[in-house]
Design a protein around this motif. Structure first.
Motif, short mmCIF file in Angstrom:
data_model
loop_
_atom_site.label_atom_id
_atom_site.label_comp_id
_atom_site.label_asym_id
_atom_site.label_seq_id
_atom_site.Cartn_x
_atom_site.Cartn_y
_atom_site.Cartn_z
N GLY A 1 -25.43 -39.54 -36.58
CA GLY A 1 -24.68 -39.20 -37.73
C GLY A 1 -23.89 -38.01 -37.67
N ILE A 2 -22.74 -37.85 -38.47
CA ILE A 2 -21.94 -37.00 -38.60
C ILE A 2 -20.93 -37.18 -37.33
CG2 ILE A 2 -21.48 -34.46 -39.05
CD1 ILE A 2 -24.11 -34.22 -39.83
N ALA A 3 -20.67 -38.34 -36.90
CA ALA A 3 -19.72 -38.66 -35.71
C ALA A 3 -18.40 -38.44 -36.03
CB ALA A 3 -20.17 -40.06 -35.47
N ARG A 4 -17.76 -37.45 -35.43
CA ARG A 4 -16.48 -37.11 -35.70
C ARG A 4 -15.85 -36.60 -34.54
NH1 ARG A 4 -17.71 -34.10 -41.45
NH2 ARG A 4 -18.78 -35.76 -42.44
N GLY A 5 -14.82 -37.39 -33.89
CA GLY A 5 -14.18 -37.08 -32.74
C GLY A 5 -15.29 -37.20 -31.42
N GLN A 6 -15.36 -36.01 -30.89
CA GLN A 6 -16.14 -35.78 -30.02
C GLN A 6 -17.57 -35.51 -30.23
OE1 GLN A 6 -14.44 -33.29 -26.99
NE2 GLN A 6 -13.12 -35.10 -25.79
N ASP A 7 -17.90 -35.02 -31.52
CA ASP A 7 -19.27 -34.59 -32.00
C ASP A 7 -19.96 -35.53 -32.82
OD1 ASP A 7 -18.09 -32.18 -31.01
OD2 ASP A 7 -17.21 -31.47 -32.93
N PHE A 8 -20.98 -35.37 -32.66
CA PHE A 8 -22.20 -36.34 -33.38
C PHE A 8 -23.54 -35.54 -33.13
CE2 PHE A 8 -21.95 -37.89 -28.95
CZ PHE A 8 -23.26 -37.95 -28.49
N GLU A 9 -24.44 -36.05 -34.03
CA GLU A 9 -25.71 -35.59 -34.06
C GLU A 9 -26.62 -36.74 -33.87
OE1 GLU A 9 -26.51 -32.77 -37.34
OE2 GLU A 9 -24.27 -31.71 -37.03
N VAL A 10 -27.54 -36.49 -33.00
CA VAL A 10 -28.65 -37.76 -33.02
C VAL A 10 -29.83 -37.23 -33.58
CG1 VAL A 10 -29.97 -38.84 -31.22
CG2 VAL A 10 -27.74 -38.01 -30.68
N PHE A 11 -30.42 -38.01 -34.38
CA PHE A 11 -31.63 -38.04 -35.40
C PHE A 11 -33.04 -38.72 -34.92
CE2 PHE A 11 -27.78 -36.95 -37.92
CZ PHE A 11 -28.28 -35.62 -38.60
N THR A 12 -32.47 -39.96 -34.37
CA THR A 12 -33.69 -40.65 -33.91
C THR A 12 -33.30 -41.50 -32.47
OG1 THR A 12 -33.14 -42.74 -35.13
CG2 THR A 12 -34.77 -40.98 -35.98
N GLY A 13 -34.20 -41.64 -31.92
CA GLY A 13 -33.90 -42.65 -30.55
C GLY A 13 -32.88 -42.08 -29.69
N PRO A 14 -32.97 -40.85 -29.14
CA PRO A 14 -32.11 -40.22 -28.22
C PRO A 14 -32.26 -41.05 -26.93
CG PRO A 14 -33.90 -38.76 -28.48
CD PRO A 14 -34.24 -39.78 -29.59
N GLU A 15 -33.14 -41.70 -26.56
CA GLU A 15 -33.36 -42.39 -25.15
C GLU A 15 -32.39 -43.42 -24.82
OE1 GLU A 15 -35.86 -44.57 -28.19
OE2 GLU A 15 -35.65 -42.62 -27.62
N ARG A 16 -31.51 -44.14 -26.05
CA ARG A 16 -30.54 -45.02 -25.78
C ARG A 16 -29.45 -44.35 -25.60
NH1 ARG A 16 -33.26 -47.54 -29.91
NH2 ARG A 16 -34.24 -49.41 -29.48
N ILE A 17 -29.21 -43.04 -25.39
CA ILE A 17 -28.08 -42.44 -24.98
C ILE A 17 -28.13 -41.88 -23.61
CG2 ILE A 17 -26.29 -40.64 -25.83
CD1 ILE A 17 -27.51 -40.76 -28.42
N VAL A 18 -26.93 -41.79 -22.95
CA VAL A 18 -26.89 -41.36 -21.39
C VAL A 18 -27.61 -40.04 -21.43
CG1 VAL A 18 -24.78 -42.74 -20.86
CG2 VAL A 18 -24.86 -40.47 -21.90
N ALA A 19 -28.34 -39.82 -20.21
CA ALA A 19 -28.99 -38.76 -19.75
C ALA A 19 -27.98 -37.55 -19.73
CB ALA A 19 -29.52 -38.77 -18.33
N GLY A 20 -28.49 -36.32 -20.27
CA GLY A 20 -27.57 -35.17 -20.43
C GLY A 20 -27.45 -34.86 -22.04
N VAL A 21 -27.25 -36.18 -22.97
CA VAL A 21 -27.26 -35.93 -24.38
C VAL A 21 -28.88 -35.89 -24.86
CG1 VAL A 21 -26.57 -36.79 -26.23
CG2 VAL A 21 -24.78 -37.01 -24.44
N ALA A 22 -29.20 -37.21 -24.10
CA ALA A 22 -30.90 -37.06 -24.71
C ALA A 22 -31.58 -36.24 -24.09
CB ALA A 22 -31.27 -38.43 -24.13
N SER A 23 -31.50 -35.55 -23.29
CA SER A 23 -32.30 -34.29 -22.72
C SER A 23 -32.11 -33.03 -23.54
CB SER A 23 -32.08 -34.09 -21.27
OG SER A 23 -30.75 -33.65 -20.95
N ASN A 24 -30.87 -33.18 -24.35
CA ASN A 24 -30.63 -31.97 -24.96
C ASN A 24 -30.92 -31.92 -26.59
OD1 ASN A 24 -29.60 -30.68 -22.77
ND2 ASN A 24 -27.35 -31.31 -23.32
N VAL A 25 -31.68 -33.05 -26.80
CA VAL A 25 -31.92 -33.59 -28.22
C VAL A 25 -33.65 -33.18 -28.40
CG1 VAL A 25 -32.42 -35.00 -29.92
CG2 VAL A 25 -30.34 -35.28 -28.57
N ALA A 26 -33.68 -32.00 -29.58
CA ALA A 26 -34.95 -31.56 -29.69
C ALA A 26 -36.08 -32.76 -30.13
CB ALA A 26 -35.02 -30.42 -30.47
#
Length: 276
Positions: free
Chosen positions: A251-276
């Protein structure tokens, strides 16, 4: 049926920087769209009168009336006073299942969700989505998808008053877009467009210009999309439903910014590892 206008030009009085002027503005059209099966109205939606065949396919799938586009034989939009009656012809076995389903409904069928069924519909279990057919999604994919969605929204560019729903396939780009005054309608139309193009939900990500309520997650899951991206934020129930479906919600995907609320494992490493 002749093509229907999707916009109207109306007079207005506008105040800009303290200066008041008379002028005109382009606004979207909105009218009642009825879905009829076997000659009986199932639901009436207020919607933009465009892409009605896609709307019929997507609505029918999301409502559980069909399980495959092959279950629909024909779609015929017919002008009916101030609105459109979209008459959907189903295969015999599908039509029989619809008749049985209607007998179990409480309250008038034309109101969309009503009576006992509205509670069941709101809390219905969602299907588990499969692994994405394109592998991991990248931050650049997310940025590209939302930018492409904005560029493709021609009706919104004219009116600044409609929602958009798109289907983005990494490596191919935005392969389908549908717009409507209603966010649910836009997604139903998109689902119909994807079905009729012979594509599968797992092949891409659904991207929308609205907030993520539970109905949006339910519809995306029914399509089979494992990734759902929105410009706005989700509700708590939508997050719980996305988790139940095994879906990646962004959600809140605007430009280069976005927030991951569920399923971070489908996002490339580096983003997923930073999601609490």
């Amino acid at each position: 049926m002749s093509a229907l206008k999707t916009t109207a030009t109306v007079p207005e009085i506008a105040s800009r920087n303290g200066v008041v002027r008379s002028g005109s503005r382009v606004v979207p059209e909105e009218m009642p769209i009825a879905f009829s099966y076997r000659g009986s109205t199932h639901a009436v939606m207020m919607a933009t009168p465009a892409d009605l065949e896609d709307f019929a396919f997507g609505f029918s799938l999301a409502e559980g009336i069909i399980v495959s586009p092959d279950d629909i034989i024909a779609v015929e939009p017919i002008e009916a006073g101030a609105g459109i009656d979209v008459q959907v012809t189903l295969r015999d076995v599908t039509a029989e299942a619809l008749t049985a389903r209607r007998r179990r409904m409480a309250g008038p069928v034309g109101c969309g969700l009503c009576g006992i069924e509205s509670i069941e519909q709101a809390s219905r279990p969602v299907p588990r989505v499969a692994a994405s057919g394109f592998g991991l999604i990248t931050p650049s994919d997310i940025e590209e998808a939302m930018a492409a969605l904005g560029r493709a929204q021609l009706l919104n560019r004219e009116t600044h008053a409609v929602h958009g729903a798109g289907f983005f396939v990494p490596g191919e780009g935005l392969i389908a877009l549908r717009e409507d005054v209603g966010r649910h309608n836009a997604l139903d139309k998109l689902i119909g467009a994807v079905l009729r193009a012979g594509r599968k939900g797992e092949e891409g990500a659904v991207v929308v210009t609205s907030r993520l309520s539970v109905e949006m997650v339910q519809k995306a899951a029914i399509l089979g999309a494992s990734v759902l991206v929105a410009i706005s934020a989700p509700t708590a129930l939508a997050i719980r439903t996305a988790e139940e479906a095994g879906m990646t919600m962004i959600g809140i995907a605007r430009g280069q910014d976005f927030e991951v609320f569920t399923g971070p494992e489908r996002i490339v490493a580096g983003v997923a590892s930073n999601v609490a």
